[in-house]
Design a protein around this motif. Structure first.
Motif, PDB file in Angstrom:
ATOM      1  N   GLY A  34      -4.388  -4.667  -6.405  1.00 47.22           N
ATOM      2  CA  GLY A  34      -5.392  -4.779  -5.354  1.00 47.22           C
ATOM      3  C   GLY A  34      -4.942  -3.959  -4.165  1.00 47.22           C
ATOM      4  O   GLY A  34      -3.821  -4.098  -3.706  1.00 47.22           O
ATOM      5  N   LEU A  35      -5.812  -3.096  -3.700  1.00 44.17           N
ATOM      6  CA  LEU A  35      -5.513  -2.299  -2.505  1.00 44.17           C
ATOM      7  C   LEU A  35      -6.389  -2.867  -1.400  1.00 44.17           C
ATOM      8  O   LEU A  35      -7.618  -2.788  -1.466  1.00 44.17           O
ATOM      9  N   VAL A  36      -5.745  -3.455  -0.416  1.00 42.41           N
ATOM     10  CA  VAL A  36      -6.531  -4.133   0.605  1.00 42.41           C
ATOM     11  C   VAL A  36      -6.151  -3.574   1.965  1.00 42.41           C
ATOM     12  O   VAL A  36      -5.033  -3.110   2.182  1.00 42.41           O
ATOM     13  N   ARG A  95      -0.467   3.114   6.545  1.00 41.42           N
ATOM     14  CA  ARG A  95       0.874   2.625   6.244  1.00 41.42           C
ATOM     15  C   ARG A  95       0.816   1.442   5.297  1.00 41.42           C
ATOM     16  O   ARG A  95      -0.079   0.600   5.394  1.00 41.42           O
ATOM     17  N   VAL A  96       1.768   1.403   4.381  1.00 41.51           N
ATOM     18  CA  VAL A  96       1.849   0.276   3.464  1.00 41.51           C
ATOM     19  C   VAL A  96       2.611  -0.845   4.169  1.00 41.51           C
ATOM     20  O   VAL A  96       3.788  -0.699   4.483  1.00 41.51           O
ATOM     21  N   LEU A  97       1.937  -1.942   4.462  1.00 41.23           N
ATOM     22  CA  LEU A  97       2.593  -3.060   5.149  1.00 41.23           C
ATOM     23  C   LEU A  97       3.311  -3.952   4.154  1.00 41.23           C
ATOM     24  O   LEU A  97       4.413  -4.413   4.398  1.00 41.23           O
ATOM     25  N   VAL A  98       2.668  -4.233   3.048  1.00 44.30           N
ATOM     26  CA  VAL A  98       3.236  -5.091   2.019  1.00 44.30           C
ATOM     27  C   VAL A  98       2.871  -4.496   0.676  1.00 44.30           C
ATOM     28  O   VAL A  98       1.766  -4.017   0.509  1.00 44.30           O
ATOM     29  N   ALA A  99       3.791  -4.536  -0.236  1.00 49.61           N
ATOM     30  CA  ALA A  99       3.464  -4.164  -1.596  1.00 49.61           C
ATOM     31  C   ALA A  99       4.313  -5.026  -2.509  1.00 49.61           C
ATOM     32  O   ALA A  99       5.520  -5.153  -2.294  1.00 49.61           O
ATOM     33  N   GLY A 100       3.688  -5.638  -3.491  1.00 47.89           N
ATOM     34  CA  GLY A 100       4.493  -6.438  -4.404  1.00 47.89           C
ATOM     35  C   GLY A 100       3.648  -7.300  -5.309  1.00 47.89           C
ATOM     36  O   GLY A 100       2.422  -7.390  -5.161  1.00 47.89           O
ATOM     37  N   GLU A 101       4.356  -7.904  -6.278  1.00 42.47           N
ATOM     38  CA  GLU A 101       3.701  -8.844  -7.180  1.00 42.47           C
ATOM     39  C   GLU A 101       3.150 -10.000  -6.347  1.00 42.47           C
ATOM     40  O   GLU A 101       3.844 -10.526  -5.469  1.00 42.47           O
ATOM     41  N   LEU A 152      -3.123 -16.141  -0.344  1.00 42.92           N
ATOM     42  CA  LEU A 152      -2.932 -14.706  -0.204  1.00 42.92           C
ATOM     43  C   LEU A 152      -3.627 -14.170   1.047  1.00 42.92           C
ATOM     44  O   LEU A 152      -3.130 -13.289   1.731  1.00 42.92           O
ATOM     45  N   GLU A 153      -4.773 -14.766   1.341  1.00 49.83           N
ATOM     46  CA  GLU A 153      -5.544 -14.289   2.488  1.00 49.83           C
ATOM     47  C   GLU A 153      -4.770 -14.497   3.790  1.00 49.83           C
ATOM     48  O   GLU A 153      -4.703 -13.608   4.638  1.00 49.83           O
ATOM     49  N   ASP A 154      -4.147 -15.696   3.936  1.00 52.93           N
ATOM     50  CA  ASP A 154      -3.333 -15.961   5.129  1.00 52.93           C
ATOM     51  C   ASP A 154      -2.244 -14.917   5.260  1.00 52.93           C
ATOM     52  O   ASP A 154      -1.972 -14.400   6.343  1.00 52.93           O
ATOM     53  N   LEU A 155      -1.631 -14.647   4.122  1.00 57.41           N
ATOM     54  CA  LEU A 155      -0.508 -13.731   4.116  1.00 57.41           C
ATOM     55  C   LEU A 155      -0.933 -12.333   4.572  1.00 57.41           C
ATOM     56  O   LEU A 155      -0.317 -11.721   5.457  1.00 57.41           O
ATOM     57  N   VAL A 156      -2.038 -11.854   3.977  1.00 58.05           N
ATOM     58  CA  VAL A 156      -2.517 -10.510   4.316  1.00 58.05           C
ATOM     59  C   VAL A 156      -2.936 -10.452   5.779  1.00 58.05           C
ATOM     60  O   VAL A 156      -2.591  -9.516   6.505  1.00 58.05           O
ATOM     61  N   LEU A 157      -3.655 -11.477   6.217  1.00 56.54           N
ATOM     62  CA  LEU A 157      -4.138 -11.470   7.597  1.00 56.54           C
ATOM     63  C   LEU A 157      -2.980 -11.515   8.579  1.00 56.54           C
ATOM     64  O   LEU A 157      -3.031 -10.887   9.638  1.00 56.54           O
ATOM     65  N   ALA A 158      -1.922 -12.244   8.213  1.00 50.84           N
ATOM     66  CA  ALA A 158      -0.759 -12.311   9.095  1.00 50.84           C
ATOM     67  C   ALA A 158      -0.143 -10.921   9.260  1.00 50.84           C
ATOM     68  O   ALA A 158       0.183 -10.503  10.377  1.00 50.84           O
ATOM     69  N   MET A 198      -1.648  -8.036   8.796  1.00 49.02           N
ATOM     70  CA  MET A 198      -2.575  -7.171   9.550  1.00 49.02           C
ATOM     71  C   MET A 198      -2.538  -7.529  11.023  1.00 49.02           C
ATOM     72  O   MET A 198      -2.578  -6.636  11.885  1.00 49.02           O
ATOM     73  N   GLY A 199      -2.465  -8.811  11.323  1.00 46.83           N
ATOM     74  CA  GLY A 199      -2.419  -9.264  12.709  1.00 46.83           C
ATOM     75  C   GLY A 199      -1.173  -8.750  13.408  1.00 46.83           C
ATOM     76  O   GLY A 199      -1.221  -8.279  14.536  1.00 46.83           O
ATOM     77  N   ARG A 200      -0.046  -8.781  12.694  1.00 48.60           N
ATOM     78  CA  ARG A 200       1.191  -8.300  13.281  1.00 48.60           C
ATOM     79  C   ARG A 200       1.093  -6.808  13.583  1.00 48.60           C
ATOM     80  O   ARG A 200       1.500  -6.338  14.632  1.00 48.60           O
ATOM     81  N   GLU A 201       0.485  -6.081  12.637  1.00 50.80           N
ATOM     82  CA  GLU A 201       0.348  -4.644  12.827  1.00 50.80           C
ATOM     83  C   GLU A 201      -0.521  -4.353  14.043  1.00 50.80           C
ATOM     84  O   GLU A 201      -0.234  -3.468  14.835  1.00 50.80           O
ATOM     85  N   ALA A 202      -1.578  -5.167  14.183  1.00 50.95           N
ATOM     86  CA  ALA A 202      -2.518  -4.921  15.274  1.00 50.95           C
ATOM     87  C   ALA A 202      -1.862  -5.161  16.630  1.00 50.95           C
ATOM     88  O   ALA A 202      -2.109  -4.429  17.584  1.00 50.95           O
ATOM     89  N   THR A 203      -1.005  -6.199  16.736  1.00 50.97           N
ATOM     90  CA  THR A 203      -0.437  -6.520  18.041  1.00 50.97           C
ATOM     91  C   THR A 203       0.845  -5.749  18.324  1.00 50.97           C
ATOM     92  O   THR A 203       1.132  -5.402  19.452  1.00 50.97           O
ATOM     93  N   ASP A 204       1.588  -5.454  17.278  1.00 53.06           N
ATOM     94  CA  ASP A 204       2.939  -4.925  17.475  1.00 53.06           C
ATOM     95  C   ASP A 204       3.093  -3.440  17.265  1.00 53.06           C
ATOM     96  O   ASP A 204       4.132  -2.880  17.573  1.00 53.06           O
ATOM     97  N   GLY A 205       2.133  -2.835  16.683  1.00 53.86           N
ATOM     98  CA  GLY A 205       2.330  -1.442  16.332  1.00 53.86           C
ATOM     99  C   GLY A 205       3.381  -1.328  15.249  1.00 53.86           C
ATOM    100  O   GLY A 205       3.282  -1.980  14.225  1.00 53.86           O
ATOM    101  N   HIS A 206       4.410  -0.582  15.509  1.00 50.61           N
ATOM    102  CA  HIS A 206       5.300  -0.219  14.417  1.00 50.61           C
ATOM    103  C   HIS A 206       6.639  -0.926  14.431  1.00 50.61           C
ATOM    104  O   HIS A 206       7.531  -0.553  13.701  1.00 50.61           O
TER     105      HIS A 206
END
Lengths: 299, 336
Positions: A34-36, A207-213, A272-278, A280-288
């Motif tokens: 899944g590419l999200v 950028r790939v934030l998370v990738a894994g099983e 999974l949704e919580d995980l992905v949103l977390a 994305m949320g971190r990326e949005a507030t923190d940048g890199h």
């Protein structure tokens, strides 16, 4: 085993605008991936680069070990369903199956006919008059009957109603079960992916934030709740993805290798949704920033 | 890939063939009567089936443009507009083959339809063309022979390439129409006369089809010549010069033709062989001019008709091929 998709600094620019910049990722073969990511993250650009509809402005991409669309053999190895499942509106379902055979030497006619029959599609019906779900199913049939090694689907269920969405994903799962094809499908809805995917890639701003099983991701991420404590020490292999600190309480979403022993924490499973949103949320507030720690934790 | 290209183009091709059959029936039904008139009363030919003659001429004239607009412009533009190119280009056929096969198949059918139409009309109008003996004239040159094949090839390639470059059908159609008309006019009036250096012919003034005098309100009188009718040749220009190659001066004309110079107001006076009898004064002055001046006519002789047909067909075909090559390049390097 070669990767399904392997990219290095992959960049696609249109004039001065970048649709994808410096994307480096490796997606294993043999999985349903899944590419999200949010809209504009570069998912469609990445998939178009993978099937050879686009060429990179910079960087490198290999699909099943080859440059995308470098030969008709390579084209035959990858099946693609584009967003909004384009079909020739004035041609019938049967015409589409015939044209699939004309332009694909590896075409599996029996498979195509069987699937169309199973789906209850009328071969004499014009593609332009099909419902969204039927269009998607026909497009999937065309891609699958090529007998590709890799199936790339760009937001295949985005425009479908819940029932058609479920039927499409069920079709996809049975195809994977029968033919062992690798699949990459993109979506901005995690819930769609959760049902069918065993591997997840979260792409935000190229950028790939998370990738894994998915199983491993779920096993290594938890939400911890406990009383607020200053001078908290967390194990060094823990990474805090999200934190919410109130006057008395502290809630953390952590990625951890070692188990949680401290009885002060209440440990909660994530979906999974919580995980992905977390992420994305971190990326949005923190940048890199990476590997950030709790305020007043260690040093 | 050929079968896919044919399947996508089938409906249009059938429409075109039905159109050709209709034209064939009409021409076939009326053609024998034209031959009969030709044998019995050839002077009546131009008045036989006048409407049909006009309609056939217009049809042959516009056919390449129509085909370019409706077969060429949507060929790739439709795929780009509807997104089906993403389906087509991810099958096991390289997009280079895709574009080459589509262009070749539809281009050849288009050329065949326009050329076939022209051949049918040429057969039908043969008695008229024999009588009129003006197949080399700008009005007729583009209607018959092999040039319609080249025109259609060009109009198709222009439409298809424009559709590919713009990615939208409508602007591609407009471009096809404007580009085709512009190319035809430019070639007819600027390029075709120079395929080979025209021949020159010196004639006494009496052999011209006519002479014209023009006078501005206060300005000098000038004289112009209308070239004679040379059967199946293309007369380009006629000028009036003396043995040294000089045109008559305004002062000379005023001296030999006082009636013109002294007449009231401005205007033009035409003198043609078949026209109304001009005033005696003008005939006298023409006779005076003819003692000192003669006409020089430049023309392309009838024997150059087929070479010119070949040059012009090749010109349009080469441009069509260049457009097709641009399309192949565009589809591989710009749409990625």
């Amino acid at each position: 085993m070669t990767s399904a998709i392997d990219t290095q600094g992959l960049t696609k620019r249109y004039g001065r605008r970048s649709a994808l910049s410096g994307c480096t990722l490796s997606i294993p073969a043999g999985k349903v991936v899944g590419l999200v990511g949010p809209n504009g993250a570069g998912k469609t650009t990445l998939l178009h680069l993978a099937v050879g509809l686009l060429e990179p402005s910079a960087g490198r991409i290999e699909v099943l070990g080859h440059r995308p669309a470098e030969s008709s053999e390579q084209l035959a190895r990858v099946g693609f369903v584009a967003q909004n499942t384009p079909l020739y509106a004035s041609m019938t379902v049967g015409d589409h199956l015939r044209l699939g055979g004309w332009v694909n030497p590896t075409w599996d006619e029996d498979l195509a006919l069987e699937r169309v029959e199973h789906l209850g599609l009328d071969v004499s019906q014009k593609a332009g008059t099909l419902s969204g779900g039927q269009r998607a199913q026909l497009a999937l049939t065309l891609a699958v009957a090529k007998r590709p090694e890799l199936l790339v689907l760009d937001e295949p269920v985005a425009s479908l109603d819940p029932l058609a969405r479920r039927e499409f994903l069920q079709s996809l799962m049975s195809i994977v079960a029968e033919h062992g094809v690798s699949v990459i499908l993109s979506s901005h809805l995690v819930s769609d992916l959760e049902r069918v995917c065993d591997y997840l890639v979260v792409l935000v701003a190229s950028r790939v934030l998370v990738a894994g099983e998915i199983e491993e991701l779920l096993a290594s991420h938890h939400r911890l709740t406990g009383p607020r404590r200053d001078g908290l020490h967390l194990p060094p292999d823990w990474e805090i993805i999200e934190e919410t600190v109130t006057e008395r309480q502290c809630a953390l979403l952590v990625r951890h290798e070692s188990p949680v022993h401290d009885p002060a924490w209440t440990v909660e499973q994530l979906d999974l949704e919580d995980l992905v949103l977390a992420y994305m949320g971190r990326e949005a507030t923190d940048g890199h920033k990476q590997g950030r720690t709790l305020v007043g934790a260690h040093s | 890939m050929i079968r896919l290209a044919w399947r996508q183009f089938r409906t249009e091709a059938v429409v075109a063939v039905v159109g050709l059959v209709v034209v064939a029936i009409v021409l076939g039904a009326t053609g024998p009567h034209l031959v009969h008139v030709f044998r019995t009363a050839p002077s009546q030919l131009t008045n036989t089936y006048r409407t049909l003659q006009g309609a056939a001429a217009v049809l042959v004239l516009v056919a390449p443009a129509i085909l370019g607009i409706f077969f060429g412009a949507p060929l790739v533009a439709r795929e780009l507009e509807t997104g089906t190119f993403r389906l087509a280009w991810t099958q096991s056929v390289s997009r280079r083959s895709w574009v080459v096969v589509k262009f070749a198949l539809v281009g050849l059918v288009t050329s065949g339809v326009a050329g076939g139409l022209s051949l049918m009309v040429a057969w039908w109008a043969n008695p008229i063309n024999i009588v009129n003996a003006d197949r080399f004239s700008p009005a007729n040159f583009g209607m018959f022979g092999v040039v319609p094949f080249g025109y259609a090839l060009f109009a198709f390639a222009l439409g298809a390439t424009a559709g590919l470059v713009f990615g939208r059908t409508l602007p591609a159609m407009a471009t096809t129409l404007v580009g085709y008309v512009a190319a035809r006019l430019a070639v007819t009036y600027w390029i075709r006369p120079h395929f080979e250096a025209p021949l020159r012919l010196s004639l006494p003034l009496s052999k011209l089809s006519g002479l014209g005098f023009t006078r501005s309100p206060s300005g000098p009188v000038t004289i112009g010549a209308i070239p004679p009718n040379i059967p199946n040749a293309w007369a380009l220009s006629a000028s009036i010069v003396d043995d040294a190659g000089h045109a008559p001066t305004a002062r000379y004309l005023a001296r030999v033709c006082p009636t013109l110079a002294g007449g009231p107001g401005s205007g033009a006076v035409g003198v043609t062989r078949s026209g109304p009898a001009p005033g005696g004064g003008i005939q006298t002055c023409i006779a005076r001019i003819a003692t000192k001046f003669h006409a020089v006519v430049t023309y392309q002789p009838a024997s150059r008709y087929w070479p010119f047909q070949a040059y012009e067909t090749a010109l349009f075909a080469v441009v069509a091929l260049a457009l097709a090559a641009l399309s192949v390049w565009w589809v591989r390097h710009r749409l990625v």
